[in-house]
Design a protein around this motif. Structure first.
Motif, PDB file in Angstrom:
ATOM      1  N   SER A   1       0.805  -1.220   0.000  1.00 24.40           N
ATOM      2  CA  SER A   1       0.000   0.000   0.000  1.00 24.40           C
ATOM      3  C   SER A   1       0.841   1.275   0.000  1.00 24.40           C
ATOM      4  N   GLY A   2       2.108   1.142   0.364  1.00 24.68           N
ATOM      5  CA  GLY A   2       2.986   2.313   0.398  1.00 24.68           C
ATOM      6  C   GLY A   2       2.920   3.105   1.688  1.00 24.68           C
ATOM      7  N   THR A   3       2.204   2.614   2.687  1.00 26.98           N
ATOM      8  CA  THR A   3       2.081   3.358   3.948  1.00 26.98           C
ATOM      9  C   THR A   3       3.379   3.391   4.738  1.00 26.98           C
ATOM     10  N   TYR A   4       4.324   2.506   4.382  1.00 26.36           N
ATOM     11  CA  TYR A   4       5.614   2.530   5.072  1.00 26.36           C
ATOM     12  C   TYR A   4       6.330   3.864   4.872  1.00 26.36           C
ATOM     13  N   LYS A   5       6.036   4.552   3.752  1.00 23.18           N
ATOM     14  CA  LYS A   5       6.685   5.836   3.473  1.00 23.18           C
ATOM     15  C   LYS A   5       6.310   6.885   4.511  1.00 23.18           C
ATOM     16  N   LEU A   6       5.085   6.807   5.031  1.00 25.49           N
ATOM     17  CA  LEU A   6       4.659   7.749   6.059  1.00 25.49           C
ATOM     18  C   LEU A   6       5.469   7.562   7.325  1.00 25.49           C
ATOM     19  N   ALA A   7       5.694   6.310   7.699  1.00 28.18           N
ATOM     20  CA  ALA A   7       6.477   6.038   8.902  1.00 28.18           C
ATOM     21  C   ALA A   7       7.912   6.524   8.730  1.00 28.18           C
ATOM     22  N   TRP A   8       8.462   6.308   7.550  1.00 36.67           N
ATOM     23  CA  TRP A   8       9.854   6.709   7.310  1.00 36.67           C
ATOM     24  C   TRP A   8      10.016   8.233   7.250  1.00 36.67           C
ATOM     25  N   SER A   9       8.921   8.923   6.986  1.00 36.38           N
ATOM     26  CA  SER A   9       8.981  10.390   6.950  1.00 36.38           C
ATOM     27  C   SER A   9       8.835  11.004   8.333  1.00 36.38           C
ATOM     28  N   GLN A  10       8.581  10.174   9.355  1.00 36.91           N
ATOM     29  CA  GLN A  10       8.392  10.661  10.725  1.00 36.91           C
ATOM     30  C   GLN A  10       9.612  10.361  11.591  1.00 36.91           C
ATOM     31  N   SER A  11      10.773  10.598  11.044  1.00 36.72           N
ATOM     32  CA  SER A  11      12.037  10.385  11.777  1.00 36.72           C
ATOM     33  C   SER A  11      12.232   8.938  12.208  1.00 36.72           C
ATOM     34  N   VAL A  12      11.642   8.005  11.484  1.00 39.58           N
ATOM     35  CA  VAL A  12      11.823   6.575  11.755  1.00 39.58           C
ATOM     36  C   VAL A  12      12.592   5.980  10.582  1.00 39.58           C
ATOM     37  N   THR A  13      13.767   5.480  10.842  1.00 40.04           N
ATOM     38  CA  THR A  13      14.590   4.899   9.786  1.00 40.04           C
ATOM     39  C   THR A  13      14.001   3.558   9.346  1.00 40.04           C
ATOM     40  N   PRO A  14      14.311   3.115   8.121  1.00 46.29           N
ATOM     41  CA  PRO A  14      13.820   1.801   7.673  1.00 46.29           C
ATOM     42  C   PRO A  14      14.230   0.665   8.611  1.00 46.29           C
ATOM     43  N   THR A  15      15.446   0.755   9.151  1.00 50.28           N
ATOM     44  CA  THR A  15      15.908  -0.311  10.045  1.00 50.28           C
ATOM     45  C   THR A  15      15.083  -0.366  11.319  1.00 50.28           C
ATOM     46  N   ARG A  16      14.835   0.798  11.919  1.00 53.99           N
ATOM     47  CA  ARG A  16      14.024   0.843  13.142  1.00 53.99           C
ATOM     48  C   ARG A  16      12.578   0.433  12.847  1.00 53.99           C
ATOM     49  N   TRP A  17      12.097   0.806  11.688  1.00 56.97           N
ATOM     50  CA  TRP A  17      10.729   0.426  11.292  1.00 56.97           C
ATOM     51  C   TRP A  17      10.603  -1.096  11.237  1.00 56.97           C
ATOM     52  N   LEU A  18      11.570  -1.753  10.572  1.00 57.33           N
ATOM     53  CA  LEU A  18      11.529  -3.212  10.469  1.00 57.33           C
ATOM     54  C   LEU A  18      11.736  -3.867  11.827  1.00 57.33           C
ATOM     55  N   ALA A  19      12.607  -3.288  12.647  1.00 62.43           N
ATOM     56  CA  ALA A  19      12.840  -3.847  13.984  1.00 62.43           C
ATOM     57  C   ALA A  19      11.551  -3.847  14.803  1.00 62.43           C
ATOM     58  N   ALA A  20      10.791  -2.755  14.728  1.00 66.50           N
ATOM     59  CA  ALA A  20       9.524  -2.684  15.459  1.00 66.50           C
ATOM     60  C   ALA A  20       8.515  -3.662  14.889  1.00 66.50           C
ATOM     61  N   LYS A  21       8.497  -3.791  13.551  1.00 63.61           N
ATOM     62  CA  LYS A  21       7.563  -4.727  12.912  1.00 63.61           C
ATOM     63  C   LYS A  21       7.833  -6.172  13.326  1.00 63.61           C
ATOM     64  N   LEU A  22       9.080  -6.475  13.640  1.00 67.81           N
ATOM     65  CA  LEU A  22       9.430  -7.837  14.051  1.00 67.81           C
ATOM     66  C   LEU A  22       9.330  -8.025  15.554  1.00 67.81           C
ATOM     67  N   ALA A  23       9.718  -7.006  16.315  1.00 66.42           N
ATOM     68  CA  ALA A  23       9.799  -7.152  17.769  1.00 66.42           C
ATOM     69  C   ALA A  23       8.432  -7.352  18.411  1.00 66.42           C
TER      70      ALA A  23
ATOM     71  N   ARG B   1      19.146  -6.973   5.370  1.00 64.60           N
ATOM     72  CA  ARG B   1      20.050  -6.728   4.243  1.00 64.60           C
ATOM     73  C   ARG B   1      19.272  -6.268   3.012  1.00 64.60           C
ATOM     74  N   VAL B   2      18.151  -6.930   2.746  1.00 65.73           N
ATOM     75  CA  VAL B   2      17.315  -6.534   1.604  1.00 65.73           C
ATOM     76  C   VAL B   2      16.818  -5.109   1.782  1.00 65.73           C
ATOM     77  N   LEU B   3      16.399  -4.789   3.006  1.00 66.08           N
ATOM     78  CA  LEU B   3      15.875  -3.443   3.268  1.00 66.08           C
ATOM     79  C   LEU B   3      16.957  -2.381   3.060  1.00 66.08           C
ATOM     80  N   ARG B   4      18.170  -2.650   3.521  1.00 65.42           N
ATOM     81  CA  ARG B   4      19.256  -1.677   3.369  1.00 65.42           C
ATOM     82  C   ARG B   4      19.641  -1.493   1.897  1.00 65.42           C
ATOM     83  N   ARG B   5      19.663  -2.584   1.149  1.00 59.51           N
ATOM     84  CA  ARG B   5      20.045  -2.490  -0.253  1.00 59.51           C
ATOM     85  C   ARG B   5      19.014  -1.740  -1.078  1.00 59.51           C
ATOM     86  N   ARG B   6      17.745  -1.885  -0.718  1.00 63.63           N
ATOM     87  CA  ARG B   6      16.689  -1.236  -1.497  1.00 63.63           C
ATOM     88  C   ARG B   6      16.471   0.209  -1.078  1.00 63.63           C
TER      89      ARG B   6
END
Length: 324
Positions: free
Chosen positions: A110-132, A317-322
């Motif tokens: 859906s592309g909603t991940y872009k909203l989270a990344w625009s709120q001072s949340v890095t992709p790595t932290r976003w994925l960490a929260a999604k898993l934790a 790794r996939v997230l960082r490369r993309r």
């Protein structure tokens, strides 16, 4: 500062996927209530039956109906245990299909991940929260249900023979293996969602991955820990160790060569002649005793956790490369 900042993504995950997480917690809770309630009822039935003076082994005149009714009610405990074991086998797949996959894939699709990344949340932290968040919920839910199943299996009349602990249904519902499967499927579902970016496709791949993993580990399970071997003379009396499970059997020649169990199958009319012609002197039996239950559980759990860690590492790794 960082600890406080991490609360935001965690709260978002809880809010976005609360229905799946609530269901993940509700299913084990309902199963625990069913197990405890059924055991209390079964224990009451057993006490009431003991007060009648009737016996299952030596049925007295006039006790036939009482014994039959008692056995029918006792069978309910076995039914509940079977269903609990089935739930424990399905729960890891549920975690991967309906929790981990949608948690990642739905936002990527859906592309909603872009909203989270625009709120001072890095992709790595976003994925960490999604898993934790689902990992904590999974660990708590599966651990509680596994402990309840293990407790129920030790109750009187709950299990017919100790070796049933090695059956697929029981083995997969108690100990550490269910937790390993659940965390592994959580990681696999997240990786599939991140790679495919489509919810349905991620769910399908997770199902296939779960099936392949179950088949593979069930195939090699007996070899995860060295089995023991007993040899004995043909036609001699042999008592199988209590609580053990056999992993192989056959014949041994005088030179020490092993022959399969069906080596003399076609000689059933003259087994002694077959043994003499093939120089067979002993029978062998490979088995896992009751004491091997936990080593097998821990080795298999270690494999599952290693696969989970690999899947998580690949996801980052996939997230960082993309996305950098």
């Amino acid at each position: 500062m960082s600890a406080i900042a991490l609360r935001g993504p965690n709260r978002v995950v809880l809010a976005q996927h609360r229905q799946a997480l609530q269901l993940l917690g509700a299913l084990p809770l309902l199963a625990v209530v069913a197990l405890v309630g059924t055991w209390l009822w079964t224990d009451h039935v057993a006490n009431a039956f003991a007060a009648t003076g009737c016996s299952v082994r030596h049925t007295l005149p006039g006790c036939v109906d009482t014994v039959n009714e008692y056995l029918d009610r006792q069978n309910w405990m076995k039914v509940v245990l079977d269903w609990s074991g089935l739930l424990m086998m399905v729960l890891p797949a549920f975690v991967g299909i309906f929790v981990a996959g949608p948690v990642i894939a739905r936002e990527m699709e859906s592309g909603t991940y872009k909203l989270a990344w625009s709120q001072s949340v890095t992709p790595t932290r976003w994925l960490a929260a999604k898993l934790a968040v689902p990992a904590v919920a999974t660990l708590a839910s599966v651990s509680v249900l596994s402990a309840a199943c293990a407790w129920a299996q030790t109750r009187e009349n709950a299990i017919h023979h100790p070796s049933e602990r090695y059956s697929r249904e029981v083995y997969g519902s108690i100990g550490t293996v269910p937790v390993g499967y659940a965390l592994c499927m959580l990681a696999l579902g997240a990786l599939a969602g991140l790679l495919l970016r489509r919810t349905v496709a991620a769910m399908v791949v997770t199902v296939i991955g779960y099936g392949a993993l179950v088949v593979a580990l069930n195939t090699v399970r007996n070899g995860l820990w060295p089995s023991l071997t007993h040899t004995f003379k043909p036609f001699s009396e042999y008592r199988f160790p209590d609580g053990a499970v056999d992993t192989g059997e056959g014949w041994v020649t005088s030179s020490g060569e092993r022959l399969p169990a069906d080596a003399c199958l076609s000689w059933h009319n003259d087994l002694k002649q077959c043994l003499a012609d093939k120089d067979i002197t002993l029978r062998y039996l490979d088995y896992h005793p009751a004491s091997h239950f936990w080593p097998l559980q821990l080795v298999e759990t270690g494999i599952l956790l290693a696969l989970a860690a690999l899947a998580v590492a690949l996801a980052f790794r996939v997230l960082r490369r993309r996305h950098g």
